[in-house]
Design a protein around this motif. Structure first.
Motif, PDB file in Angstrom:
ATOM      1  N   MET A 159      42.862  39.862  19.488  1.00  0.00           N
ATOM      2  CA  MET A 159      43.551  38.899  20.343  1.00  0.00           C
ATOM      3  C   MET A 159      43.447  37.475  19.800  1.00  0.00           C
ATOM      4  SD  MET A 159      44.374  41.014  22.665  1.00  0.00           S
ATOM      5  CE  MET A 159      44.676  40.417  24.309  1.00  0.00           C
ATOM      6  N   ARG A 160      42.618  37.314  18.786  1.00  0.00           N
ATOM      7  CA  ARG A 160      42.319  35.946  18.353  1.00  0.00           C
ATOM      8  C   ARG A 160      43.544  35.170  17.871  1.00  0.00           C
ATOM      9  NH1 ARG A 160      37.269  35.916  14.850  1.00  0.00           N
ATOM     10  NH2 ARG A 160      36.415  36.747  16.753  1.00  0.00           N
ATOM     11  N   PRO A 161      44.453  35.823  17.173  1.00  0.00           N
ATOM     12  CA  PRO A 161      45.616  35.051  16.710  1.00  0.00           C
ATOM     13  C   PRO A 161      46.388  34.390  17.840  1.00  0.00           C
ATOM     14  CG  PRO A 161      45.547  37.166  15.623  1.00  0.00           C
ATOM     15  CD  PRO A 161      44.479  37.182  16.645  1.00  0.00           C
ATOM     16  N   LEU A 162      46.188  34.888  19.063  1.00  0.00           N
ATOM     17  CA  LEU A 162      46.902  34.258  20.171  1.00  0.00           C
ATOM     18  C   LEU A 162      46.373  32.865  20.463  1.00  0.00           C
ATOM     19  CD1 LEU A 162      47.234  37.263  22.602  1.00  0.00           C
ATOM     20  CD2 LEU A 162      48.979  36.254  21.169  1.00  0.00           C
ATOM     21  N   GLN A 163      45.148  32.616  20.052  1.00  0.00           N
ATOM     22  CA  GLN A 163      44.558  31.302  20.329  1.00  0.00           C
ATOM     23  C   GLN A 163      45.037  30.299  19.281  1.00  0.00           C
ATOM     24  OE1 GLN A 163      42.551  30.353  22.845  1.00  0.00           O
ATOM     25  NE2 GLN A 163      42.701  32.354  23.825  1.00  0.00           N
ATOM     26  N   LEU A 164      46.258  29.833  19.498  1.00  0.00           N
ATOM     27  CA  LEU A 164      46.843  28.955  18.482  1.00  0.00           C
ATOM     28  C   LEU A 164      46.402  27.519  18.628  1.00  0.00           C
ATOM     29  CD1 LEU A 164      50.468  30.284  18.487  1.00  0.00           C
ATOM     30  CD2 LEU A 164      48.862  30.417  16.620  1.00  0.00           C
TER      31      LEU A 164
ATOM     32  N   GLN B 163      42.770  30.328  12.320  1.00  0.00           N
ATOM     33  CA  GLN B 163      44.215  30.240  12.540  1.00  0.00           C
ATOM     34  C   GLN B 163      44.823  29.123  11.698  1.00  0.00           C
ATOM     35  OE1 GLN B 163      46.055  32.356  14.605  1.00  0.00           O
ATOM     36  NE2 GLN B 163      44.113  33.434  14.445  1.00  0.00           N
TER      37      GLN B 163
ATOM     38  N   PHE C 187      52.369  26.990  23.806  1.00  0.00           N
ATOM     39  CA  PHE C 187      52.399  28.429  23.582  1.00  0.00           C
ATOM     40  C   PHE C 187      51.706  29.162  24.722  1.00  0.00           C
ATOM     41  CE2 PHE C 187      50.431  32.287  22.016  1.00  0.00           C
ATOM     42  CZ  PHE C 187      51.546  32.965  21.543  1.00  0.00           C
ATOM     43  N   TYR C 188      50.597  28.586  25.167  1.00  0.00           N
ATOM     44  CA  TYR C 188      49.901  29.205  26.304  1.00  0.00           C
ATOM     45  C   TYR C 188      50.808  29.227  27.517  1.00  0.00           C
ATOM     46  CZ  TYR C 188      45.797  28.196  23.441  1.00  0.00           C
ATOM     47  OH  TYR C 188      44.899  28.108  22.431  1.00  0.00           O
TER      48      TYR C 188
ATOM     49  N   ARG D  54      42.141  25.398  18.363  1.00  0.00           N
ATOM     50  CA  ARG D  54      42.483  26.800  18.147  1.00  0.00           C
ATOM     51  C   ARG D  54      41.282  27.563  17.567  1.00  0.00           C
ATOM     52  NH1 ARG D  54      44.241  23.701  14.201  1.00  0.00           N
ATOM     53  NH2 ARG D  54      43.653  24.225  12.074  1.00  0.00           N
TER      54      ARG D  54
ATOM     55  N   ALA E 127      53.274  31.908  27.249  1.00  0.00           N
ATOM     56  CA  ALA E 127      52.677  33.213  27.514  1.00  0.00           C
ATOM     57  C   ALA E 127      52.530  33.434  29.011  1.00  0.00           C
ATOM     58  CB  ALA E 127      51.312  33.299  26.834  1.00  0.00           C
TER      59      ALA E 127
END
Lengths: 147, 266, 859
Positions: free
Chosen positions: C827-832, A106, C837-838, A102, C841
């Protein structure tokens, strides 16, 4: 036969298969199981394609399914090799292990609570021990218990 | 005519149909099966799943006479039940086995459609080869017990999200299928299903119109084979390097000692 | 011999040989030739020199033939050898003019540019001089540069340098002149900065290049102005567009011989320095002429190191010494003088410009002479002497008479020999002294370096203008020319006051405007048209017009004339003072180097000995030339039939053969008075230098201290004032006052006194900085002034630009650059890192798309 009924039924089943595969992919954490779920989604597609092929009286759908099977085989080979490698590196099949990929800032996902192991979920039947108990490599033991 | 009232009207119809309720029950059962912690909840989930299957079956259309309808229903039930069990089984081994069962059902569906070659191919390639490979890898990687990550699914919010997502997929599929229900007439069996020379025709079509694709797929398989071997060998080498030159064990496994592995194993 | 190699072949081969040598050395120097590179270059230079001599023979033969066959004593001759057409633009410019001088030129003009070479007397003289000096310098350099890491590179540059210079003097139009003008600049940059690892050398190369840029800018502007005024940039006449060639024997490749040009039926484009124009004297006067001439002068100032662009030349001493010799004697600084001489008809059209040329020359000569007095760097003394001598030449060119211009060129010619000799001598000294050139560190070298000593002595005598050496003759001619010019102008004023009184030097009367038609003597020629190999040549015989020309002085009023006369008279005194200075600083340097007690710097401990023959032979050859060049070419001292064979020779160049300048030609005579005065001055300066530098050193120290205001400065120093506060009784008073709480009063008083003292001493302190000695030693602070006036503002501008660029422009760019990361951070928080999760999405996105598609389809 009622061709449109046939198509309807098949598409319904194909959709269910696809949705089940999708749910499985998103919910399960074992990499191999996830991969099986992907295969299941492919099966849903295949079922629909065959139905359409019959409905339109065209070979195209079946051809596509043939290629899906071939590509799935190739994919399975590669994916299993990759999974095996990842397993060698991490010692676990848990997809959550790879969340290290990640973004830097995060929060990591942490399992708060793991349900207890249910006896009824025991997979392997236990055999009655016989003969001399084999000597176990302690390193190996240590490693295996982590899986 | 604005699109929204139309859509709302469609969903309105949908909400009254057994199909929809069957889907919702199915979703509920899956939720129970995934997140159920106790045995009782799991049983309940299974029961709900059965009911939802029944409701789905009720919405199926008559494909012909009753005998063929029963055969079809049986095969479809095997497929869907197998799939559902595969997804929800806690042990990955069972998953694989249930998946194989589902594949058998799929093969049956193919045969029912008159796609004999595909049915056989699915059994041979998928159920026979691929699933066995999966099982093999599973055994290799996970020979004992089952891991905690198989017992828990994703956190509670993820399960409903997945269910909703999948339900939406189904809803779209069904919405578009709705028009098919109106048509109800007996039509002659298409040529590709009723042909007595099925294999010959399939073969001639395959090699007449898709020759290049066949070659490409053959190459792809070859490349995948080589690639898989290369990946494994490479991985072994890099693992050996990252563990400070730990010699691979006779079994081909590398002892992942030291701190060089991501996350570590302790 | 002259039959064996035709003139055109000579002309082409002279620049071709050095170019070939440059290419060969550049291509094979690093690997094959290495320490043998000089053979190629010396061979090429020697070949060029022999061919130049051949060219001279050709020209003298032709001139002689013309004198025998023609009735007129003076005749111009030029041969143009076109090689190929470089550029051609149809109807590039339409000339509209109301000036009568350019009336025949009105109309559309093609931009036609030939690569063509030209042989006339001026070119031939320059070629011979350049190649001769270059050959000797190359031979010297073979010894001097021995063992240098960049040996072959040096010779490649030198060959290129000589090629550029030979081309510069033999091209036939202004554009090519500019091209090789720049090429010479580039080569000088490369050679001055030859030891580029040495920061001063790199800086000097840069300085030379940049200062020359200023001059070249003026030169380029002059070209534009010439183009827009005359509609052509060619020196020679060419066939007008669409005109049929009159006859195969008359015009070739669009170049018109004067025979054809004389035919009224032949339509020609009159070149800027073409014979039709010169003979008709069709030059635009007034402001345009002044502008053209001043811009040309700016260009010449840059190349020939005249004030205010002279600052690069002394710094150019950082280059290897043979390069200095080459630059100073043959290749670089002479370009400006050559250009002004070549453009004489243009300058004749503007007496103001000529006066400016003379003044610039005079001022530079004096300034450089003053600076040279106190320099301690031997090469620097010589460099300033070059600047000074070039000032002489400009002064002569500015005199604007035939005598003056030929005198300037003659001085250029003789100066090349003795300046090359002096520089090579200095190089020899440097070679022996381990590259030390500061005269304070060595001395009394006459025993160690006997040959260098004697040859240097000859060079010094020549430079100082001691009869009968070369420098004497040429410098004497210049001084006489300036003197005569002043005299002539004064006479003109007198004549206007008393019109009936006419005498020599009279140029008044009715202005005669004379067309080309019928005024030119047709001259029969035999075999003048030659064709050898593939090169077609055109020969032009120029005949002299019969009638007198209108004088450019007619435009001047009487008061102007009188002012001009007094200025030229003043310049004459400047020339005499400079002659004194020249002799003085030359012998100062000579005595400091070769006399006094023997001192040898530690750098030269082991090898303070005479240079090898490879180096001293050129010195001897040059010193012979320095002795004889004047006697051989200036025969005005003869009782019977005095003549000046050098002037007589270059008078055949079309620029000098016709028009206003030719009209100023007077019989050659030896000015006994001027010669006597200047040699007396030179000898007295020599004696003073001898007394000061060989005699008791106390006098000079005392003089120096007087000139430095040392006594006054010592007592009025700020530090001396500060010392007073420690004087006992002052301190006591202050202590008493402090006890009475009046300390502030005494402090105030003390400060007031200090202020007064400071105000009083300031002029003296300034005077100490600006004392004559210091001014000379620090080169009149010209470098510092330039730094303040030019360099500093530019640097400030640069700094401002840097700040603007760094903080404003870069700031904007960086801000734009920082925007995407900021957006990305959203947008970074989307990169978990969670694969599922991807997938979710993706599914959601797909759903949105499908839903949109359905809504679309439904509507």
């Amino acid at each position: 036969m009622n061709e449109s009924a046939m198509l309807y039924n098949y598409l319904l089943i194909g959709g269910v298969l696809f949705a089940l595969g999708l749910i499985g992919f998103m919910v399960r954490r074992n990499m191999i199981v996830m991969f099986l779920c992907v295969e299941m989604m492919l099966q849903g597609i295949s079922v629909s394609l065959v139905a359409w092929s019959r409905f339109h009286d065209d070979w195209g759908g079946q051809m596509l399914v043939l290629f899906i099977i071939a590509v799935a085989a190739a994919e399975a080979g590669i994916a299993l090799a990759l999974i095996l490698m990842l397993f060698h590196q991490s010692g676990t099949l848990d997809m959550a292990f790879w969340q290290d990929l990640r973004e830097e800032d995060q929060q990591a996902f942490v399992d708060h609570k793991v349900p207890e192991d249910d006896d009824r979920d025991r997979i392997w039947p236990t055999l009655t021990p016989a003969g001399i108990e084999p000597e176990v490599d302690p390193d190996e033991q240590l490693h295996r218990s982590k899986i | 005519m604005t699109p929204l009232p139309l859509l709302v009207g469609q969903f309105d119809d949908l909400l009254r149909s057994p199909l929809c309720w069957g889907m919702m029950l199915g979703a509920a059962s899956l939720w129970l099966l995934f997140s159920g912690r106790s045995h009782a909840l799991r049983v309940m989930g299974k029961v709900l799943g059965g009911i939802s299957l029944m409701m789905l079956a009720a919405t199926l259309m008559m494909v012909g006479d009753w005998s063929s309808q029963i055969v079809f229903c049986f095969v479809a039930a095997v497929t869907v039940v197998g799939a559902g069990a595969a997804v929800t089984a806690r042990s990955p081994v069972y998953t694989a086995i249930w998946f194989a069962v589902s594949l058998l059902g799929t093969a049956g569906l193919f045969l029912f459609q008159g796609a004999q070659f595909l049915g056989v191919a699915t059994v041979v390639v998928y159920a026979g080869a691929i699933v066995v490979t999966f099982l093999f890898v599973l055994m290799l990687a996970q020979p004992e017990g089952h891991a905690p990550y198989d017992r828990i699914s994703w956190a509670t919010f993820a399960v409903p999200a997945a269910l909703v997502g999948a339900a939406a997929v189904m809803a779209i599929v069904l919405t578009s299928l709705d028009s098919l229900r109106a048509v109800d007439e007996t039509t002659p069996t298409p040529a590709i299903a009723g042909s007595s020379q099925h294999m010959a025709e399939l073969g001639s079509h395959l090699f007449a119109y898709h020759l290049v694709a066949i070659e490409v797929v053959g190459t792809l398989l070859m490349v995948a084979l080589v690639g898989a071997i290369a990946i494994v060998l490479q991985g072994r080498k890099s693992a050996a390097e990252s563990t400070g030159g730990a010699a691979p064990l006779p079994g081909g496994r590398v002892v992942p000692g030291g701190g060089g592995l991501p996350g570590g194993t302790r | 011999m002259t039959d064996l190699i035709p003139l055109s072949t000579c002309l082409v081969l002279i620049p071709a040989l050095p170019l070939l040598a440059a290419i060969v050395v550049a291509a094979f120097g690093a690997r094959l030739l290495k320490e043998k590179s000089h053979y190629v270059v010396i061979g090429a230079f020697a070949g060029s020199f022999l061919l130049s001599c051949l060219l001279l023979l050709h020209l003298t033969a032709t001139h002689a033939a013309s004198s025998e066959q023609g009735a007129e004593p003076t005749r111009g001759f030029a041969q143009v050898v076109p090689l190929w057409t470089w550029a051609h633009v149809d109807d590039a410019y339409e000339l509209r003019s109301t000036d009568p001088a350019t009336a025949p030129d009105v109309g559309p003009h093609d931009f036609h540019m030939d690569i063509a070479l030209r042989a006339d007397a001026l070119t031939a003289m320059m070629l011979a001089m350049v190649t001769f000096v270059s050959t000797l310098v190359a031979i010297f350099a073979a010894g001097y540069m021995h063992g240098d890491r960049g040996y072959w590179r040096f010779f490649a540059y030198v060959a290129l340098f000589v090629f550029s210079m030979t081309m510069l003097v033999s091209v036939t139009n202004f554009v090519l002149l500019f091209v090789f003008w720049e090429a010479v600049g580039v080569c000088s940059y490369l050679l001055i900065g030859f030891w580029y690892e040495k920061p001063p050398a790199a800086a000097a190369g840069m300085k030379a290049f940049l200062v020359n840029r200023v001059g070249d800018f003026g030169f380029a502007l002059a070209l534009f102005l010439i183009w827009s005024t005359y509609g052509t940039l060619n020196f020679h006449d060419t066939l007008a567009d669409g005109t049929p060639e009159p006859a195969a024997s008359v015009a070739l490749n669009g170049i018109v011989s004067e025979v054809a040009a004389a035919e009224p039926s032949v339509d020609v484009v009159r070149g800027v320095l073409g014979v039709r124009r010169i003979t008709a004297n069709d030059y635009v006067g007034g402001t345009v002429a002044l502008a053209i001439c001043l811009l040309l002068l700016l260009g010449a100032c840059g190349k020939s190191a005249q004030f205010p662009l002279h600052v690069w030349l002394p710094d150019a001493m950082e280059g290897p010494t043979p390069v200095s010799a080459l630059i100073h004697a043959a290749t670089m600084v002479t370009a400006g003088v050559y250009m002004v001489a070549r453009c004489t008809p243009l300058f004749m059209a503007s007496p103001e410009a000529q006066l400016t040329v003379a003044c610039v020359g005079g001022f530079t000569a004096l300034l450089a002479g003053l600076i040279a007095l106190t320099q301690y760097d031997l090469k620097r003394v010589l460099a300033y002497s070059t600047v000074s001598q070039l000032g002489y030449m400009f002064m002569a060119l500015g005199a604007g008479t035939f005598t003056g211009i030929t005198a300037g060129m003659f001085h250029l010619f003789t100066h090349a020999f003795f300046k090359a000799l002096l520089f090579l001598g200095a190089g020899s000294v440097m070679h022996a002294m381990g590259n030390v050139i500061d005269m304070r560190q060595f001395g009394g070298l006459r025993k160690r370096l006997p040959i260098t000593h004697w040859t240097f002595f000859v060079g010094c005598l020549a430079l100082a203008g001691v009869p009968p050496l070369a420098g004497f003759w040429s410098k004497d001619t210049i001084v006489a020319a300036v003197h005569e010019r002043a005299h002539e102008l004064a006479h003109e004023v007198e004549h206007r006051e008393h019109p009936n009184d006419s005498g020599p030097g009279h140029h008044g009367g009715e202005p005669v405007h004379q067309g080309a038609n019928g005024a030119i003597h047709h001259f029969a020629q035999d075999g003048a048209w030659t064709q050898d190999g593939t090169t077609l040549t055109s020969v032009a015989w120029y005949a002299e017009p019969e009638t007198a020309h209108r004088s450019s002085l007619d435009a001047l009023s009487k008061t102007q004339l009188a002012r001009y006369a007094s200025i030229y008279q003043f310049l004459y005194y400047v020339a005499l003072v400079t002659a004194f200075l020249t002799a003085f600083y030359t012998f100062r340097a000579f005595y400091l180097t070769f006399y006094g007690e023997e001192r040898i710097p530690p750098e030269a401990a082991g090898h303070a000995h005479e240079s090898p023959p490879l180096m001293w032979v050129p010195l001897v050859v040059l010193s012979v030339c320095a002795v004889l060049a004047g006697l051989a070419f200036d025969q005005t001292y003869l009782r019977v039939d005095p003549t000046h064979s050098f002037a007589e020779f270059i008078a055949h160049a079309p620029s000098l053969a016709y028009g206003a300048v030719a009209a100023t030609k007077v019989p050659y005579e030896f000015h006994l008075l001027v010669a006597g005065i200047s040699s007396a001055i030179a000898l007295s300066a020599l004696l003073i230098a001898t007394y000061l530098y060989l005699g008791d050193q106390r006098e000079i120290r005392w003089l120096k201290s007087v000139f430095d205001f040392e006594m006054i400065a010592r007592n009025l120093d700020v530090e001396a004032v500060a010392r007073w506060s420690r004087v006992g009784w002052i301190e006591a008073i202050h202590r008493q006052a402090s006890a009475a709480h009046l300390g502030w009063l005494t402090s105030l008083l003390g400060n007031v006194v200090l202020m007064i003292v400071l105000v009083v001493t300031t002029p003296f302190l300034l005077g100490r900085t600006l004392s004559p000695y210091n001014l000379s030693q620090r080169k009149f602070y010209l470098d510092e002034i330039y730094f303040l006036v030019v360099v500093l503002p530019l640097r400030t501008l640069g700094a401002v630009c840097y700040v603007v660029d760094r903080w404003v422009v870069d700031g904007i760019v960086n801000a734009i650059g920082r925007l995407p990361p900021r957006l990305g951070a959203l947008m970074r928080p989307l990169q978990l890192g969670l694969v599922q999760f991807y997938a979710l999405a993706m599914v959601l996105a797909m759903l949105i798309l499908v839903a949109a598609k359905m809504i679309w389809a439904a509507s």
